[in-house]
Design an enzyme around this catalytic site. Structure first.
Site, PDB file in Angstrom:
ATOM      1  N   GLN A 137      35.902  46.585  34.933  1.00 57.74           N
ATOM      2  CA  GLN A 137      34.457  46.672  34.787  1.00 57.74           C
ATOM      3  C   GLN A 137      33.988  48.103  34.585  1.00 57.74           C
ATOM      4  OE1 GLN A 137      33.138  44.859  38.409  1.00 57.74           O
ATOM      5  NE2 GLN A 137      33.507  42.789  37.682  1.00 57.74           N
TER       6      GLN A 137
ATOM      7  N   HIS B  24      33.647  46.427  40.303  1.00 62.46           N
ATOM      8  CA  HIS B  24      32.433  46.630  41.094  1.00 62.46           C
ATOM      9  C   HIS B  24      31.944  48.085  41.118  1.00 62.46           C
ATOM     10  CE1 HIS B  24      33.051  42.665  43.571  1.00 62.46           C
ATOM     11  NE2 HIS B  24      33.220  42.498  42.272  1.00 62.46           N
TER      12      HIS B  24
END
Length: 388
Positions: A105, A167
């Site tokens: 991510q 995250h």
């Protein structure tokens, strides 16, 4: 089980809701193909919406900000920042962008203009910054030139850096008083979201130069980082300021279920990982928020998940029935989630199907809604009210 915010499948789209009829289903069959050349009309509760492709050829676009002249600054997750013209022409990548960790991510994330951009040309970027210990979310700012970002300086670094590619957050939102909110994921570390000596799983509030405002809730309190605004967050990838109250609202990923909409307040604890409306990925239970009244519960939550990302409050007149609504980009839900409010209560929800993972949603200066598709050949889509 793969965390739903990492899944590239379309399963969540079909789990979460039912299609509203054959017209939408037919539109989805077209939209689900990689890209589309012609405008598509989608029926919604408030009338037909035309979806027009403004630009394509973007590699995992993540954040979008409009320049005063109507051009767009768009980030690409691998680490590129481009200017996109009104007619969809892409510039070469701008020079001067900080080095990013393009993993999982991580990468180049959000982009925001300084409130005084007209006089100072300052642009802010959030990104996954590699360094000793792994990586963490950072914020840099620089002056926008014709082909580069100049005089770039890092104004914030998440502490500590940790290993892994999950995250990072991260949205950048300027409040009416000029303070900058930065949303930070807990880097898939769980417990540190409750630890006020780290920036993991927090929303921080800083001045535009990176210094800490004197009125932050933990200023001067030993063992607590002064930049922290709120804590107990999992992975906040959408945030916006309410146009009337000036309050920050945010959306964040739950684990297996339990995506949330929150109004983060100064010093409040939102409970992760002690409580959640979802379950752990191994299927084990997590106590629901009401079992621990010391935590602040979500304003609204989703089961099944929508995988929420960028969000905006719609304030324009171009789509009158949407005025005052929240628009949220859905990744696994592959469209825009429209929420109708009564004060600080959600009273209705509608899914606007786009057949692609939607990473960001922005209101344009023309009143149209602009959406970024989370694809390797990513697009900028423009949504307007169809002509009668």
């Amino acid at each position: 089980m793969i965390p739903h915010d990492l899944q590239e499948t379309r399963d969540g789209f079909f789990r979460g809701w039912r299609l509203a009829g054959p017209v939408i289903a037919a539109a989805l069959m077209v939209l689900s193909r990689p890209g589309f050349a012609k405008d598509i009309v989608i029926d919604t509760k408030e009338g037909a919406i035309t979806v027009h492709k403004v630009a394509d050829g973007l590699d995992k676009p993540w954040g979008l900000a409009f320049l005063p002249d109507g051009r767009m600054l768009v980030t690409e997750k691998p680490g590129r920042l481009r200017i996109v013209t009104k007619d969809g022409k892409l510039s070469e990548p701008l020079k001067g962008v900080p080095k990013v960790l393009a993993k999982g991510q991580g990468g180049l994330l959000d982009v925001a203009l300084d409130p005084n951009f007209a006089s100072n040309d300052l642009v802010y970027l959030s990104y996954a910054e590699p360094g000793q210990g792994g990586a963490g979310t950072a914020v840099a700012r620089g002056k926008l030139g014709e082909t580069s970002l100049d005089d770039v300086e890092v104004i914030f670094r998440q502490k500590p850096k940790v290993e892994g590619g999950n995250h990072f957050g991260s949205r950048l939102v300027f409040a009416p008083d000029g303070k900058l909110f930065v949303t930070l994921g807990e880097r898939f570390t769980f417990a540190p979201a409750q630890d006020l000596s780290t920036d993991l799983g927090k929303i921080v509030r800083i001045n535009p130069d990176g210094s800490v405002p004197d009125d932050n809730p933990f200023v001067g309190r030993e063992g607590r980082l002064p930049e922290i605004w709120s804590y107990g967050h999992r992975n906040v990838q959408g945030a916006a300021i309410h146009p009337e109250t000036g309050k920050l609202w945010e959306d964040e990923f739950g684990p297996l279920g339990g995506d949330e909409l929150n109004i983060p307040e100064a010093g409040k604890n939102y409970g992760w990982p002690v409580v959640s409306w979802g379950k752990n990925y191994d299927g084990t239970d997590i106590p629901d928020p009401p079992t621990h009244p010391e935590f602040t519960d979500a304003l609204y939550h989703w089961n099944p998940v929508i995988s929420p990302s960028g969000m905006t409050f719609y304030t324009a007149d171009a789509i009158p029935a949407w005025k005052g609504n929240i628009l949220i980009g859905g990744l696994s839900s592959e469209g825009i989630v429209r929420l109708t409010l009564d004060g600080e209560k959600v009273i209705d929800e509608e899914r606007i199907p786009l057949g692609n993972r939607i990473r960001d949603v922005v209101q344009g200066p023309d009143g149209a809604v602009y959406a970024l598709t989370d694809e390797e050949d990513g697009e900028i889509l423009r949504l307007t009210l169809s002509s009668p």
